[in-house]
Design a protein around this motif. Structure first.
Motif: not given
Length: 171
Positions: A13-21, A41-46, A53-59, A73-77
């Motif tokens: 999740a974006v909230s994972d502390p390992r994403v901060r760096p 800009e980096l905080a532009r998308y929720p 289930p919103h269609g995205g992932v953070l790896l 990635f996030r759902r574009y369409d």
């Protein structure tokens, strides 16, 4: 002989502390390249846009538990995933990690039923432009034009159809 590092790819999740760096270094680098604070800009998308289930992932790619590269990635369409926040830690560049991140994101997007990937990169990011050109992305702009005159540089890539499972489908 040096010890081999333990490497893994994890969905977080974006909230994972390992994403901060990732976000901190991306913000600093974009701010330096473009001369304005890029953290907004980096905080532009929720955050939810980068999770099911919103269609995205953070790896993240972890080495010995520490993040060395990542992307999302996030759902574009309905058919399209949009790559965002592709990052390699400055101490780990020139090792093919960004290419690995893009490949992992493409596999995950394909597994989720996306048939196309779309992305934009900035005109002052020649490394990103080269990465996308070298990994089969089609530029949706005139590659002969001055990138500064274009603004964000859009790319797309059509993904192969998922392999058939052999199961019959109801018509």
């Amino acid at each position: 002989m040096p010890a081999l590092s333990a490497r893994s790819v994890v969905q977080v999740a974006v909230s994972d502390p390992r994403v901060r760096p990732l976000l901190r270094e991306l913000g600093e680098e974009y701010s330096a390249r473009y001369g304005k604070d890029a953290h907004a800009e980096l905080a532009r998308y929720p955050d939810e846009e980068f999770t099911a289930p919103h269609g995205g992932v953070l790896l993240l790619i972890l080495e010995n538990g520490e993040p060395v590269a990542g992307g999302a990635f996030r759902r574009y369409d309905e058919d399209t995933a949009e790559l965002k926040r592709i990052w390699t830690h400055s101490a780990h560049r020139r090792r093919g990690l960004a290419r690995e991140v893009v490949g992992e994101l493409e596999r995950e997007a394909r597994a989720r039923g996306y048939r196309r990937i779309y992305l934009t990169t900035g005109p002052r990011q020649p490394e990103a432009r080269a990465l996308y050109l070298n990994t089969g992305y089609r530029p949706l702009f005139d590659t002969e034009a001055d990138p500064e005159s274009i603004g964000p540089l859009p790319f797309e890539k059509h993904l192969p159809s998922p392999a058939r499972t052999g199961k019959a489908t109801a018509q």
